[in-house]
Design a protein around this motif. Structure first.
Motif, PDB file in Angstrom:
ATOM      1  N   VAL A  10      -4.189  -5.388  -8.957  1.00 14.77           N
ATOM      2  CA  VAL A  10      -2.876  -4.772  -8.792  1.00 14.77           C
ATOM      3  C   VAL A  10      -2.064  -5.603  -7.807  1.00 14.77           C
ATOM      4  N   GLN A  11      -0.761  -5.559  -7.937  1.00 15.44           N
ATOM      5  CA  GLN A  11       0.100  -6.292  -7.011  1.00 15.44           C
ATOM      6  C   GLN A  11       0.299  -5.505  -5.721  1.00 15.44           C
ATOM      7  N   THR A  12       0.687  -6.215  -4.687  1.00 13.45           N
ATOM      8  CA  THR A  12       1.000  -5.578  -3.414  1.00 13.45           C
ATOM      9  C   THR A  12       2.011  -4.455  -3.614  1.00 13.45           C
ATOM     10  N   GLY A  13       1.710  -3.318  -3.014  1.00 13.64           N
ATOM     11  CA  GLY A  13       2.569  -2.149  -3.146  1.00 13.64           C
ATOM     12  C   GLY A  13       2.194  -1.230  -4.288  1.00 13.64           C
ATOM     13  N   GLY A  14       1.297  -1.678  -5.124  1.00  9.74           N
ATOM     14  CA  GLY A  14       0.893  -0.884  -6.270  1.00  9.74           C
ATOM     15  C   GLY A  14      -0.086   0.224  -5.916  1.00  9.74           C
ATOM     16  N   SER A  15      -0.513   0.954  -6.940  1.00 13.52           N
ATOM     17  CA  SER A  15      -1.420   2.087  -6.765  1.00 13.52           C
ATOM     18  C   SER A  15      -2.586   2.011  -7.724  1.00 13.52           C
TER      19      SER A  15
END
Length: 122
Positions: A10-15
């Motif tokens: 997942v990318q930074t800031g994702g969940s």
């Protein structure tokens, strides 16, 4: 037996939401927890909970971003992870212990899952 699922990239800031299905015993009056281990580091407690009284522990690094919960009817433990950061990258393990007080020490837990990889890209 504990079986985790839900890990991934997942990318930074994702969940991500991790799930841990428990078989062989019920989660009533258990301590449950999510732990993680990054390469070259010791396993650490991320979020733990007593299913008896609902008391929780969160590591300072995840407070306000991660939430541990359990669905005793489904015998499943969850870890909701929001606002993910690259430093959250690790193998995540669920664990359970019949001592029902909340405890973030890995050595206190006697049932473990096989782990699921969480990778957060920057």
């Amino acid at each position: 037996q504990l079986v985790e699922s839900g890990g991934g990239l997942v990318q930074t800031g994702g969940s991500l939401r991790l799930a841990c299905v428990v078989s062989g015993f019920t989660l009533d009056d258990y301590a449950i927890g999510w732990f993680r281990q990054a390469p070259g580091k010791e396993r650490e407690g991320v979020a733990c909970m007593s299913t008896t009284d609902g008391n929780t522990f969160y590591d300072d690094s995840v407070k306000g971003r991660f939430t541990i919960s359990s669905d005793n009817a489904k015998n499943t433990i969850y870890l909701q992870m929001n606002g993910l950061k690259p430093e959250d990258t690790a193998v995540y393990y669920c664990a359970a212990d019949s001592s029902d007080y909340v405890n973030e020490t890995p050595s206190k837990y006697n049932y473990w899952g096989q782990g699921t990889q969480v990778t957060v890209s920057s």
